[in-house]
Design a protein around this motif. Structure first.
Motif, PDB file in Angstrom:
ATOM      1  N   ALA A 104       0.858  -1.185   0.000  1.00  0.00           N
ATOM      2  CA  ALA A 104       0.000   0.000   0.000  1.00  0.00           C
ATOM      3  C   ALA A 104       0.895   1.237   0.000  1.00  0.00           C
ATOM      4  N   PHE A 105       0.595   2.181  -0.881  1.00  0.00           N
ATOM      5  CA  PHE A 105       1.431   3.366  -1.072  1.00  0.00           C
ATOM      6  C   PHE A 105       0.667   4.627  -0.689  1.00  0.00           C
ATOM      7  N   THR A 106       1.403   5.555  -0.095  1.00  0.00           N
ATOM      8  CA  THR A 106       0.880   6.895   0.159  1.00  0.00           C
ATOM      9  C   THR A 106       1.930   7.899  -0.289  1.00  0.00           C
ATOM     10  N   VAL A 139       0.701  -4.906   3.513  1.00  0.00           N
ATOM     11  CA  VAL A 139      -0.604  -5.283   4.049  1.00  0.00           C
ATOM     12  C   VAL A 139      -0.904  -6.760   3.816  1.00  0.00           C
ATOM     13  N   GLY A 140       0.098  -7.523   3.368  1.00  0.00           N
ATOM     14  CA  GLY A 140      -0.080  -8.951   3.121  1.00  0.00           C
ATOM     15  C   GLY A 140       0.329  -9.789   4.318  1.00  0.00           C
ATOM     16  N   SER A 145       9.102  -7.080  -1.277  1.00  0.00           N
ATOM     17  CA  SER A 145      10.253  -6.249  -1.633  1.00  0.00           C
ATOM     18  C   SER A 145       9.789  -4.995  -2.360  1.00  0.00           C
ATOM     19  N   PHE A 146      10.344  -3.858  -1.964  1.00  0.00           N
ATOM     20  CA  PHE A 146      10.029  -2.593  -2.608  1.00  0.00           C
ATOM     21  C   PHE A 146      11.266  -2.108  -3.352  1.00  0.00           C
ATOM     22  N   PHE A 147      11.115  -1.880  -4.662  1.00  0.00           N
ATOM     23  CA  PHE A 147      12.186  -1.380  -5.512  1.00  0.00           C
ATOM     24  C   PHE A 147      11.758  -0.052  -6.121  1.00  0.00           C
ATOM     25  N   ASN A 182       8.466  -6.539   6.038  1.00  0.00           N
ATOM     26  CA  ASN A 182       7.712  -7.648   6.626  1.00  0.00           C
ATOM     27  C   ASN A 182       6.237  -7.273   6.786  1.00  0.00           C
ATOM     28  N   PRO A 183       5.353  -8.264   6.934  1.00  0.00           N
ATOM     29  CA  PRO A 183       3.915  -7.981   7.076  1.00  0.00           C
ATOM     30  C   PRO A 183       3.647  -7.031   8.249  1.00  0.00           C
TER      31      PRO A 183
END
Length: 220
Positions: A104-106, A139-140, A145-147, A182-183
């Motif tokens: 989830a992105f803001t 949120v999982g 991983s965020f790239f 992590n979750p």
């Protein structure tokens, strides 16, 4: 002519000896076997079966195919699990939560800079750097991983821009090169785009994976 002991008996001559009991006529050439100077030629070696090699090659090919399919299915699964903004085709706005896959992105804010980093260790923009500050939450139920390199910027003319990981290196808290989340956790980072000074950025497209649909956010 008389003989004192009677007439002599004829001895075995060259032709008479063939008729002597027990005589075995000699054969030419002699039959092969022990005692005749040479042995029969050995039997030809058995042909090696190519079945094990063929089965090995088939097994390797199947392993590669199923492995690639598993990765593709995983990425497609992430692509299907998109949030409201992405799935409805609409775009969120700064400060609004949008979702792509399990991330989830803001978008928090944007700013422009001609240079990032220090005077000695930094990067000069070809045009101008657009810095997009984001908060990324998992949120999982498993790590994600965020790239920053997976994110896209779109301007008013429909042109797409890739993120500059080279420039992000010089930002102390960019957190956009590679972050394992992590979750339940979240990170704040900065995605850097090198765009022309005349460009008007309108949309940032945020992705969980390289194959996901992405969630769009309108930029001010």
């Amino acid at each position: 002519m008389t003989y004192p002991y009677g007439s002599p008996q004829p001895g075995p001559g060259p032709y008479q000896q063939h008729t002597q009991p027990g005589y075995i006529p000699q054969q030419y050439p002699p039959p092969p076997g022990p005692g005749y100077g040479y042995a029969p030629p050995p039997p030809p070696p058995p042909k090696k079966s190519s079945a094990p090699l063929v089965l090995t090659i088939v097994g390797v090919v199947l392993l590669l195919v199923f492995g690639g399919c598993a990765v593709l299915v995983s990425n497609l699964g992430n692509a299907k699990r998109t949030g409201t903004a992405a799935s409805q085709g609409s775009a969120g706005v700064v400060g609004e939560l949008v979702q792509d896959g399990d991330l989830a992105f803001t978008v928090l804010k944007t700013e422009r800079k001609d240079r990032v980093g220090s005077y000695r260790f930094g990067e000069e923009a070809q045009g101008v750097f657009l810095l997009v500050h984001v908060r990324v939450a998992n949120v999982g139920d498993q790590s994600e991983s965020f790239f920053g390199s997976r994110q896209k910027l779109i301007d008013a003319g429909g042109r797409e821009y890739a993120a500059s990981t080279k420039a992000a290196i010089y930002l102390r808290d960019s957190n956009s090169l590679y972050e394992k989340i992590n979750p339940g956790n979240s990170v704040e980072g900065v995605i850097v785009f090198d765009i022309p000074t005349s460009a008007t950025p309108t949309i940032i497209e945020l992705h969980n994976s390289g194959l996901s649909q992405g969630a769009k956010v309108k930029l001010p």
